[in-house]
Design a protein around this motif. Structure first.
Motif, PDB file in Angstrom:
ATOM      1  N   MET A 130     -22.317 -55.119 -17.835  1.00 44.10           N
ATOM      2  CA  MET A 130     -22.906 -53.882 -17.361  1.00 44.10           C
ATOM      3  C   MET A 130     -21.782 -53.040 -16.780  1.00 44.10           C
ATOM      4  SD  MET A 130     -25.981 -53.303 -14.587  1.00 44.10           S
ATOM      5  CE  MET A 130     -27.285 -53.526 -15.760  1.00 44.10           C
ATOM      6  N   ASP A 131     -21.834 -51.746 -17.069  1.00 43.34           N
ATOM      7  CA  ASP A 131     -20.840 -50.858 -16.499  1.00 43.34           C
ATOM      8  C   ASP A 131     -21.418 -50.134 -15.275  1.00 43.34           C
ATOM      9  OD1 ASP A 131     -22.474 -48.797 -17.437  1.00 43.34           O
ATOM     10  OD2 ASP A 131     -21.138 -48.220 -19.054  1.00 43.34           O
ATOM     11  N   LYS A 132     -20.573 -49.373 -14.620  1.00 37.89           N
ATOM     12  CA  LYS A 132     -20.951 -48.699 -13.385  1.00 37.89           C
ATOM     13  C   LYS A 132     -22.136 -47.760 -13.574  1.00 37.89           C
ATOM     14  CE  LYS A 132     -18.833 -45.685  -9.932  1.00 37.89           C
ATOM     15  NZ  LYS A 132     -17.546 -45.076  -9.538  1.00 37.89           N
ATOM     16  N   ASN A 133     -22.150 -46.988 -14.655  1.00 31.88           N
ATOM     17  CA  ASN A 133     -23.246 -46.041 -14.887  1.00 31.88           C
ATOM     18  C   ASN A 133     -24.579 -46.743 -15.103  1.00 31.88           C
ATOM     19  OD1 ASN A 133     -21.687 -43.733 -14.553  1.00 31.88           O
ATOM     20  ND2 ASN A 133     -21.115 -43.670 -16.717  1.00 31.88           N
ATOM     21  N   ALA A 134     -24.557 -47.851 -15.828  1.00 34.31           N
ATOM     22  CA  ALA A 134     -25.787 -48.619 -16.045  1.00 34.31           C
ATOM     23  C   ALA A 134     -26.279 -49.211 -14.730  1.00 34.31           C
ATOM     24  CB  ALA A 134     -25.552 -49.718 -17.083  1.00 34.31           C
ATOM     25  N   ALA A 135     -25.349 -49.685 -13.907  1.00 33.88           N
ATOM     26  CA  ALA A 135     -25.727 -50.232 -12.595  1.00 33.88           C
ATOM     27  C   ALA A 135     -26.334 -49.141 -11.718  1.00 33.88           C
ATOM     28  CB  ALA A 135     -24.518 -50.865 -11.913  1.00 33.88           C
ATOM     29  N   LEU A 136     -25.742 -47.975 -11.722  1.00 35.30           N
ATOM     30  CA  LEU A 136     -26.283 -46.864 -10.933  1.00 35.30           C
ATOM     31  C   LEU A 136     -27.675 -46.467 -11.419  1.00 35.30           C
ATOM     32  CD1 LEU A 136     -23.078 -44.686 -10.502  1.00 35.30           C
ATOM     33  CD2 LEU A 136     -24.347 -45.880  -8.701  1.00 35.30           C
ATOM     34  N   SER A 137     -27.870 -46.479 -12.718  1.00 31.14           N
ATOM     35  CA  SER A 137     -29.183 -46.164 -13.278  1.00 31.14           C
ATOM     36  C   SER A 137     -30.223 -47.197 -12.838  1.00 31.14           C
ATOM     37  CB  SER A 137     -29.098 -46.115 -14.809  1.00 31.14           C
ATOM     38  OG  SER A 137     -30.363 -45.888 -15.375  1.00 31.14           O
ATOM     39  N   ALA A 138     -29.857 -48.472 -12.896  1.00 31.16           N
ATOM     40  CA  ALA A 138     -30.778 -49.541 -12.486  1.00 31.16           C
ATOM     41  C   ALA A 138     -31.092 -49.441 -10.997  1.00 31.16           C
ATOM     42  CB  ALA A 138     -30.187 -50.911 -12.823  1.00 31.16           C
ATOM     43  N   LEU A 139     -30.083 -49.236 -10.181  1.00 31.37           N
ATOM     44  CA  LEU A 139     -30.307 -49.125  -8.745  1.00 31.37           C
ATOM     45  C   LEU A 139     -31.135 -47.892  -8.402  1.00 31.37           C
ATOM     46  CD1 LEU A 139     -26.784 -50.212  -7.510  1.00 31.37           C
ATOM     47  CD2 LEU A 139     -28.918 -51.488  -7.234  1.00 31.37           C
ATOM     48  N   SER A 140     -30.889 -46.813  -9.112  1.00 26.57           N
ATOM     49  CA  SER A 140     -31.689 -45.600  -8.910  1.00 26.57           C
ATOM     50  C   SER A 140     -33.133 -45.850  -9.314  1.00 26.57           C
ATOM     51  CB  SER A 140     -31.086 -44.455  -9.729  1.00 26.57           C
ATOM     52  OG  SER A 140     -31.868 -43.308  -9.619  1.00 26.57           O
ATOM     53  N   GLY A 141     -33.330 -46.584 -10.396  1.00 26.55           N
ATOM     54  CA  GLY A 141     -34.679 -46.913 -10.841  1.00 26.55           C
ATOM     55  C   GLY A 141     -35.446 -47.705  -9.803  1.00 26.55           C
ATOM     56  N   LEU A 142     -34.763 -48.601  -9.116  1.00 27.36           N
ATOM     57  CA  LEU A 142     -35.406 -49.422  -8.094  1.00 27.36           C
ATOM     58  C   LEU A 142     -35.476 -48.729  -6.737  1.00 27.36           C
ATOM     59  CD1 LEU A 142     -33.765 -52.868  -8.905  1.00 27.36           C
ATOM     60  CD2 LEU A 142     -36.119 -52.142  -9.402  1.00 27.36           C
ATOM     61  N   GLY A 143     -34.786 -47.600  -6.617  1.00 28.74           N
ATOM     62  CA  GLY A 143     -34.669 -46.918  -5.334  1.00 28.74           C
ATOM     63  C   GLY A 143     -35.834 -46.003  -4.987  1.00 28.74           C
ATOM     64  N   GLN A 144     -37.010 -46.315  -5.459  1.00 31.04           N
ATOM     65  CA  GLN A 144     -38.212 -45.543  -5.150  1.00 31.04           C
ATOM     66  C   GLN A 144     -39.338 -46.550  -4.923  1.00 31.04           C
ATOM     67  OE1 GLN A 144     -41.237 -44.979  -6.787  1.00 31.04           O
ATOM     68  NE2 GLN A 144     -41.848 -43.184  -5.605  1.00 31.04           N
ATOM     69  N   ASP A 145     -40.155 -46.308  -3.928  1.00 35.04           N
ATOM     70  CA  ASP A 145     -41.159 -47.279  -3.485  1.00 35.04           C
ATOM     71  C   ASP A 145     -42.065 -47.785  -4.610  1.00 35.04           C
ATOM     72  OD1 ASP A 145     -42.533 -48.703  -1.282  1.00 35.04           O
ATOM     73  OD2 ASP A 145     -44.187 -47.342  -1.775  1.00 35.04           O
ATOM     74  N   THR A 146     -42.692 -46.899  -5.343  1.00 30.45           N
ATOM     75  CA  THR A 146     -43.636 -47.313  -6.390  1.00 30.45           C
ATOM     76  C   THR A 146     -42.925 -48.069  -7.501  1.00 30.45           C
ATOM     77  OG1 THR A 146     -45.052 -45.424  -5.886  1.00 30.45           O
ATOM     78  CG2 THR A 146     -45.409 -46.517  -7.999  1.00 30.45           C
ATOM     79  N   ARG A 147     -41.740 -47.600  -7.901  1.00 29.52           N
ATOM     80  CA  ARG A 147     -41.013 -48.297  -8.964  1.00 29.52           C
ATOM     81  C   ARG A 147     -40.588 -49.687  -8.523  1.00 29.52           C
ATOM     82  NH1 ARG A 147     -38.871 -42.977  -9.894  1.00 29.52           N
ATOM     83  NH2 ARG A 147     -36.919 -43.483  -8.851  1.00 29.52           N
ATOM     84  N   LEU A 148     -40.183 -49.827  -7.282  1.00 30.48           N
ATOM     85  CA  LEU A 148     -39.831 -51.154  -6.775  1.00 30.48           C
ATOM     86  C   LEU A 148     -41.056 -52.067  -6.786  1.00 30.48           C
ATOM     87  CD1 LEU A 148     -37.724 -53.058  -5.571  1.00 30.48           C
ATOM     88  CD2 LEU A 148     -38.290 -52.108  -3.317  1.00 30.48           C
ATOM     89  N   GLU A 149     -42.213 -51.546  -6.385  1.00 28.99           N
ATOM     90  CA  GLU A 149     -43.446 -52.342  -6.412  1.00 28.99           C
ATOM     91  C   GLU A 149     -43.827 -52.727  -7.841  1.00 28.99           C
ATOM     92  OE1 GLU A 149     -45.159 -53.747  -3.902  1.00 28.99           O
ATOM     93  OE2 GLU A 149     -43.487 -53.012  -2.691  1.00 28.99           O
ATOM     94  N   ILE A 150     -43.674 -51.805  -8.776  1.00 35.86           N
ATOM     95  CA  ILE A 150     -43.964 -52.111 -10.183  1.00 35.86           C
ATOM     96  C   ILE A 150     -43.040 -53.224 -10.675  1.00 35.86           C
ATOM     97  CG2 ILE A 150     -43.798 -51.234 -12.556  1.00 35.86           C
ATOM     98  CD1 ILE A 150     -44.701 -48.481 -11.415  1.00 35.86           C
ATOM     99  N   PHE A 151     -41.753 -53.092 -10.392  1.00 42.11           N
ATOM    100  CA  PHE A 151     -40.800 -54.105 -10.848  1.00 42.11           C
ATOM    101  C   PHE A 151     -41.126 -55.469 -10.251  1.00 42.11           C
ATOM    102  CE2 PHE A 151     -36.765 -56.432 -10.651  1.00 42.11           C
ATOM    103  CZ  PHE A 151     -36.482 -56.486 -12.006  1.00 42.11           C
TER     104      PHE A 151
END
Length: 110
Positions: free
Chosen positions: A1-22
């Motif tokens: 995984m590169d830095k941009n993919a990691a940032l995208s994944a962390l951003s995806g998890l960085g919201q309450d509802t998305r974290l709950e879904i995951f």
């Protein structure tokens, strides 16, 4: 995984509802959860959940599969593992025994 993919994944998890879904999809395991059921379990509006699912999919953290008329979502454990590996890549400054408890805690038979 590169830095941009990691940032995208962390951003995806960085919201309450998305974290709950995951977390819901991780708990569900390989069986996954139909999209409508995700919305009902979280008490959320279907359209909003769909938007969040799209973000998580683009972040490489979930995957979907059509089952007749139903779309079933699952956590992408390979994407999640790659994120964890990226975050721990330079862990422990040459003392891997310090990381062993973390690695043991996140290891599963997924």
């Amino acid at each position: 995984m590169d830095k941009n993919a990691a940032l995208s994944a962390l951003s995806g998890l960085g919201q309450d509802t998305r974290l709950e879904i995951f977390r819901l999809l991780v708990r569900a395991g390989s069986e996954g959860v139909p999209a409508g059921e995700i919305a009902s379990r979280l008490g959320a509006v279907q359209n909003t959940v769909s938007a969040h699912l799209k973000v998580l999919d683009h972040a490489g953290l979930i995957r979907s599969e059509r089952d007749g008329r139903v779309i079933r979502y699952r956590a992408d454990m390979i994407g999640f593992r790659d994120l964890l590996a990226y975050l721990m890549e330079d862990c422990c400054n040459g003392a891997p025994e310090l990381c062993r408890p973390v690695i043991t805690a996140v290891t599963c038979n997924c």
